[in-house]
Design an enzyme around this catalytic site. Sequence first.
Site, PDB file in Angstrom:
ATOM      1  N   ASP A 170      59.193 -52.795 -12.908  1.00 40.96           N
ATOM      2  CA  ASP A 170      58.721 -53.222 -11.592  1.00 40.96           C
ATOM      3  C   ASP A 170      58.019 -52.010 -10.990  1.00 40.96           C
ATOM      4  O   ASP A 170      58.220 -50.860 -11.421  1.00 40.96           O
ATOM      5  CB  ASP A 170      59.878 -53.707 -10.712  1.00 40.96           C
ATOM      6  CG  ASP A 170      59.363 -54.552  -9.533  1.00 40.96           C
ATOM      7  OD1 ASP A 170      58.144 -54.491  -9.240  1.00 40.96           O
ATOM      8  OD2 ASP A 170      60.171 -55.259  -8.906  1.00 40.96           O
TER       9      ASP A 170
HETATM   10  C1  BGC Z   1      57.731 -56.621  -6.733  1.00 37.91           C
HETATM   11  C2  BGC Z   1      57.195 -57.347  -7.943  1.00 37.91           C
HETATM   12  C3  BGC Z   1      55.703 -57.302  -7.931  1.00 37.91           C
HETATM   13  C4  BGC Z   1      55.257 -55.852  -7.911  1.00 37.91           C
HETATM   14  C5  BGC Z   1      53.756 -55.670  -7.908  1.00 37.91           C
HETATM   15  C6  BGC Z   1      57.157 -55.225  -6.593  1.00 37.91           C
HETATM   16  O1  BGC Z   1      57.501 -54.657  -5.394  1.00 37.91           O
HETATM   17  O2  BGC Z   1      59.134 -56.540  -6.813  1.00 37.91           O
HETATM   18  O3  BGC Z   1      57.666 -58.670  -7.952  1.00 37.91           O
HETATM   19  O4  BGC Z   1      55.195 -57.994  -9.037  1.00 37.91           O
HETATM   20  O5  BGC Z   1      55.769 -55.243  -6.735  1.00 37.91           O
HETATM   21  O6  BGC Z   1      53.225 -56.051  -6.687  1.00 37.91           O
END
Ligand code: BGC
Length: 731
Positions: free
Chosen positions: A224
């Site tokens: 993530d």
């Molecule tokens: C989120 C993800 C997301 C990623 C990119 C993170 O903060 O938890 O679900 O895909 O950011 O934006």
Amino acid sequence: MDIKKIISQMTIEEKLLMLGGKDGWHFYGVERLGIEDVRVCDGPHGIRVQTENEHVNLPATNFPTASALASTFNPDLLKLTGETIGKECRHYGVQVLLGPGVNLKRSPLAGRNFEYYSEDPYLSGKIASAFINGVQSQKVGTSLKHYVANEQETSRLFISSKVDERTFHELYLTPFEMAIKEANPWTIMGSYNRINGTYGCENEHTLNKTLKKDLAYDGLVVSDWGAVNDKLDSHRYGLDIQMPGPVALDDRLKKAVLSGDLPLSIIDDHVERCLRLNQRVYKKGDNCGLDLEVNHKIAQKVALESIVLLKNENILPLKSNTKLAVIGRFSDDQVRYNGGGSSWLNAYRVERPLEFLKAKTKVVYAPAYDQEKVTRKSTEEALLAASKAKVVLFFTGTTASMESEGSDRTSIDLPHQHLALLKKIHKINSNIIVILNNGAAVDLREVQPYCKAIVEAWLLGSASGQPLVDILFGDHNPSGKLSETFPLQLEHTPAYGNFPGLGDEIVYSEGLLSGYRHYDTRQLKVMYPFGYGLSYTSFKLSDPVLSQTKITKDETLTLSVILKNTGKRKGQQVVQVYLKDLESYLPRPLKELRAFKKVELEAGESQKISFTLSERDFAYYVPHLGRFAVESGLFEACIGFSCEEILCSVKFEVNSDDKVRPHLSLDYPYNRWISYPYENTQVKKLVEMTRNPFWWETEPPLRRWLKVLKLEFNWSDSKLEEVKAMLMEEE
Ligand code: BGC
């Protein structure tokens, strides 16, 4: 692409570069060898895409959010949704969509519940698989997230989810496992949180062991955004790519590889997975056209089946020309169609329900509130509007600030000022239909008594106006079913008092009794149960028939049942099969969803519906075996229209050679050795050789009784050892 050959041609620097993002939205290729970068973008219910240089958000179809999508109980529609989003990705040059999310709804308070499908792992797994198959049919990858046990926003970057092995496998891992088996997402996103003490992106147990070894996952694991704590540990224990990039350049990785601390074979495996993704996705330039109007119509179709009719006291469907008072800005300029955070997107053509209602019938409109706030003046306007109309449509729900990534809710209450207004309106005109816009369960105790109908319209995406009108006026028969329980009150929820936790650990102490498994097993009343939703027609279920009533664990069982539309209109019904294990050694939830089918029938029409049940449906996770196993015994298949509305059931017996009972040691007493459901044959042999124990000999450890027998029967030391060995022999 000959992946092995490419790896053999890559320098160590090229390999290591691949393990970090190129920037926020690209994975590295290897230009020198003609391997392109891969472009990724957020999802999951539409694509959040920006122009590469100016960072302007481009328009895309905003589908209903996950709670709504799962409420369709319709995998075919999810496949279509996936295909459509996949095509949009392909139009905009995006090769991987960051979604879907299959974390479970442990508590209705979790801020991202709107982005997740359900509290039930089976429904989540089925819905996610269909969606992934849809997206990937366009040669666009998905990123199944957030792996794993990431059920809250509070302290999400460091909280440790403490979850026991059985609960982990039966609940939280299951949707990931199902999606891997049924759809194989090309990437999986490692979560921010820690799992039993170790970060999700450096967790050897969940990454290398469970995901890559046990589940034989051959795709790529991406972190993530900002989830990596120690990149050396991450790459050592199973993370393939760290995002976002550019990743700080230091030569720790290189040094570790050169010194042999981090074997090159590990790096090569990461690179192989990156190249495999590269091979799977469509090639740049192989884009496709885009007709947002066509996709908007598809989103309308999906929204139609997402809507759940919760209550209807003969007020719906509305007769045409009914004069309506439409109350609340959620119907108009504050229409709620998505939650906040990374899933937010530039939605193409956001429909405002008010406009569509006006096109259908006579409407008086009162804005009534600004988000949560109701003023005296707006109350007066709303009361006046209500007094002039036959029926009131009262729009309420969670506001944008209540449901978003990054924070959890502190209550499941609807805005208090909305509720106060509802009560005032009720005094003037009691023909109220409440339209709910929310991504997760809300407390409806103060809504129920003040309305004649409740329509759960979720966060329905950009195409919500027409579908809502079609449902209200009966041009379409509602068919959505709740993908999560609506409890009577927050205090009844399984994780209440233990969410979001204090400090840096959250113990999933409710274990297996999460979601409906909790209310059902403990026989607790809820406002609306899992799987529930009304229709304008009626259905009957009858004649459940099993292909056999006794099977061995490796045989499959066919269950059929007759569904009849006994009402006057065409409609869809979701037939749900829950299994009860009537005799199990370890405690199990009362019943669990194991199959469902959505069927459309004309008025008066009947159809035979069949389900196939097999080994995994009967199994549960047995910690001492470290796997799912089937225990011999009696089961019951309960078939109905929600987890509470079971209309027929059939029993059958499964025979299995799995040794579900933990192996006993001599530290367990005699009465445990002979206890139900397994009579231990070895201990019976002992009794035959000697005598029956007195009652006081049945409770202490067996080794104590053996001492007594040794003296009584004059056993030598070696005889005693022989007897012990005999007892410990596998049955
Ligand atoms: C989120 C993800 C997301 C990623 C990119 C993170 O903060 O938890 O679900 O895909 O950011 O934006």
